[in-house]
Design a protein around this motif. Structure first.
Motif, PDB file in Angstrom:
ATOM      1  N   PHE A  57       0.803  -1.215   0.000  1.00 16.09           N
ATOM      2  CA  PHE A  57       0.000   0.000   0.000  1.00 16.09           C
ATOM      3  C   PHE A  57       0.839   1.268   0.000  1.00 16.09           C
ATOM      4  N   LYS A  58       2.056   1.168  -0.506  1.00 24.01           N
ATOM      5  CA  LYS A  58       2.957   2.320  -0.527  1.00 24.01           C
ATOM      6  C   LYS A  58       2.398   3.408  -1.442  1.00 24.01           C
ATOM      7  N   VAL A  59       2.434   4.649  -0.963  1.00 22.77           N
ATOM      8  CA  VAL A  59       1.961   5.791  -1.753  1.00 22.77           C
ATOM      9  C   VAL A  59       3.180   6.521  -2.303  1.00 22.77           C
ATOM     10  N   GLU A  60       3.241   6.615  -3.625  1.00 25.20           N
ATOM     11  CA  GLU A  60       4.361   7.314  -4.252  1.00 25.20           C
ATOM     12  C   GLU A  60       4.098   8.825  -4.207  1.00 25.20           C
ATOM     13  N   ALA A  61       4.971   9.542  -3.539  1.00 27.42           N
ATOM     14  CA  ALA A  61       4.816  10.991  -3.439  1.00 27.42           C
ATOM     15  C   ALA A  61       5.620  11.671  -4.549  1.00 27.42           C
ATOM     16  N   ASP A  62       5.063  12.736  -5.078  1.00 23.06           N
ATOM     17  CA  ASP A  62       5.760  13.504  -6.108  1.00 23.06           C
ATOM     18  C   ASP A  62       6.928  14.250  -5.444  1.00 23.06           C
ATOM     19  N   PRO A  63       8.159  14.032  -5.883  1.00 25.13           N
ATOM     20  CA  PRO A  63       9.313  14.673  -5.222  1.00 25.13           C
ATOM     21  C   PRO A  63       9.304  16.196  -5.344  1.00 25.13           C
ATOM     22  N   ARG A  64       8.584  16.727  -6.324  1.00 22.33           N
ATOM     23  CA  ARG A  64       8.524  18.189  -6.474  1.00 22.33           C
ATOM     24  C   ARG A  64       7.843  18.842  -5.281  1.00 22.33           C
ATOM     25  N   ILE A  65       6.848  18.162  -4.709  1.00 25.36           N
ATOM     26  CA  ILE A  65       6.129  18.732  -3.565  1.00 25.36           C
ATOM     27  C   ILE A  65       7.089  18.953  -2.400  1.00 25.36           C
ATOM     28  N   GLU A  66       7.898  17.956  -2.119  1.00 23.77           N
ATOM     29  CA  GLU A  66       8.851  18.072  -1.004  1.00 23.77           C
ATOM     30  C   GLU A  66       9.869  19.190  -1.255  1.00 23.77           C
ATOM     31  N   LYS A  67      10.338  19.300  -2.500  1.00 29.31           N
ATOM     32  CA  LYS A  67      11.313  20.346  -2.835  1.00 29.31           C
ATOM     33  C   LYS A  67      10.691  21.738  -2.710  1.00 29.31           C
ATOM     34  N   ILE A  68       9.435  21.875  -3.139  1.00 27.81           N
ATOM     35  CA  ILE A  68       8.780  23.183  -3.038  1.00 27.81           C
ATOM     36  C   ILE A  68       8.535  23.539  -1.576  1.00 27.81           C
ATOM     37  N   ILE A  69       8.157  22.562  -0.766  1.00 25.44           N
ATOM     38  CA  ILE A  69       7.967  22.819   0.672  1.00 25.44           C
ATOM     39  C   ILE A  69       9.275  23.335   1.279  1.00 25.44           C
ATOM     40  N   GLU A  70      10.396  22.806   0.819  1.00 25.26           N
ATOM     41  CA  GLU A  70      11.698  23.236   1.351  1.00 25.26           C
ATOM     42  C   GLU A  70      12.003  24.694   1.024  1.00 25.26           C
ATOM     43  N   VAL A  71      11.560  25.180  -0.137  1.00 27.38           N
ATOM     44  CA  VAL A  71      11.879  26.564  -0.507  1.00 27.38           C
ATOM     45  C   VAL A  71      10.851  27.564   0.016  1.00 27.38           C
ATOM     46  N   LEU A  72       9.673  27.099   0.404  1.00 27.61           N
ATOM     47  CA  LEU A  72       8.675  28.015   0.971  1.00 27.61           C
ATOM     48  C   LEU A  72       9.111  28.421   2.382  1.00 27.61           C
ATOM     49  N   PRO A  73       8.645  29.575   2.859  1.00 23.34           N
ATOM     50  CA  PRO A  73       9.109  30.071   4.154  1.00 23.34           C
ATOM     51  C   PRO A  73       8.758  29.176   5.346  1.00 23.34           C
ATOM     52  N   GLY A  74       7.680  28.425   5.251  1.00 26.33           N
ATOM     53  CA  GLY A  74       7.320  27.530   6.356  1.00 26.33           C
ATOM     54  C   GLY A  74       6.595  28.225   7.491  1.00 26.33           C
ATOM     55  N   ILE A  75       6.071  29.394   7.211  1.00 30.10           N
ATOM     56  CA  ILE A  75       5.350  30.155   8.250  1.00 30.10           C
ATOM     57  C   ILE A  75       3.952  29.581   8.471  1.00 30.10           C
ATOM     58  N   ASN A  76       3.391  28.957   7.442  1.00 25.51           N
ATOM     59  CA  ASN A  76       2.038  28.396   7.494  1.00 25.51           C
ATOM     60  C   ASN A  76       1.007  29.459   7.867  1.00 25.51           C
ATOM     61  N   CYS A  77       1.128  30.629   7.267  1.00 27.36           N
ATOM     62  CA  CYS A  77       0.253  31.759   7.604  1.00 27.36           C
ATOM     63  C   CYS A  77      -1.089  31.699   6.878  1.00 27.36           C
ATOM     64  N   GLY A  78      -1.158  31.025   5.754  1.00 27.58           N
ATOM     65  CA  GLY A  78      -2.411  30.916   5.013  1.00 27.58           C
ATOM     66  C   GLY A  78      -2.676  32.060   4.058  1.00 27.58           C
ATOM     67  N   ALA A  79      -1.750  32.966   3.890  1.00 26.85           N
ATOM     68  CA  ALA A  79      -1.948  34.110   2.997  1.00 26.85           C
ATOM     69  C   ALA A  79      -2.086  33.698   1.532  1.00 26.85           C
ATOM     70  N   CYS A  80      -1.620  32.514   1.193  1.00 24.68           N
ATOM     71  CA  CYS A  80      -1.723  32.020  -0.185  1.00 24.68           C
ATOM     72  C   CYS A  80      -3.107  31.461  -0.484  1.00 24.68           C
ATOM     73  N   GLY A  81      -3.928  31.332   0.544  1.00 21.85           N
ATOM     74  CA  GLY A  81      -5.265  30.782   0.357  1.00 21.85           C
ATOM     75  C   GLY A  81      -5.348  29.306   0.698  1.00 21.85           C
ATOM     76  N   TYR A  82      -4.276  28.761   1.193  1.00 22.87           N
ATOM     77  CA  TYR A  82      -4.245  27.352   1.587  1.00 22.87           C
ATOM     78  C   TYR A  82      -3.933  27.273   3.081  1.00 22.87           C
ATOM     79  N   PRO A  83      -4.270  26.150   3.709  1.00 19.89           N
ATOM     80  CA  PRO A  83      -4.082  26.076   5.162  1.00 19.89           C
ATOM     81  C   PRO A  83      -2.617  26.111   5.612  1.00 19.89           C
ATOM     82  N   GLY A  84      -1.710  25.897   4.712  1.00 18.35           N
ATOM     83  CA  GLY A  84      -0.296  25.931   5.082  1.00 18.35           C
ATOM     84  C   GLY A  84       0.573  25.772   3.863  1.00 18.35           C
ATOM     85  N   CYS A  85       1.874  25.806   4.077  1.00 16.56           N
ATOM     86  CA  CYS A  85       2.827  25.715   2.964  1.00 16.56           C
ATOM     87  C   CYS A  85       2.696  24.386   2.219  1.00 16.56           C
ATOM     88  N   GLU A  86       2.438  23.304   2.931  1.00 14.95           N
ATOM     89  CA  GLU A  86       2.312  21.999   2.285  1.00 14.95           C
ATOM     90  C   GLU A  86       1.098  21.976   1.354  1.00 14.95           C
TER      91      GLU A  86
END
Ligand code: SF4
Length: 94
Positions: free
Chosen positions: A28-57
């Protein structure tokens, strides 16, 4: 003798459950897109929600899976997040 049997039963149960969990993990392994992890790394990580999403992830997921705009992170604009996201996305096109 009871202790020996108990230890043997517990050992066999542990081995059985271990094999079951190893099999389930592979099956039942779920293959994650590696781009998501890389983009999370470059985002500030504040999780403020200003982008319209609940957090950087959530925003990173929306960029990769829904093709959302890459300029919605307001706190990251001054620190060059847009260019970094562009680099990540372009590096996986090649
Ligand atoms: S605006 Fe930027 S810092 Fe705030 S949650 Fe969205 S991606 Fe994260």
């Amino acid at each position: 003798m009871v202790i020996l049997y108990s230890a043997l039963v517990m050992g066999l149960l542990g081995l059985g459950f271990g094999i079951f969990l190893a099999f389930s993990n592979e099956k039942f392994k779920v293959e994650a897109d590696p781009r998501i992890e890389k983009i999370i790394e470059v985002l500030p990580g504040i999780n403020c929600g200003a982008c319209g999403y609940p957090g950087c992830e959530g925003y990173a997921n929306a960029i990769v899976k829904k093709g959302d705009a890459i300029d919605k992170c307001l706190p990251g604009k001054k620190s060059g997040v847009i260019d970094k996201i562009k680099e990540v996305l372009e590096s996986y096109k090649k």
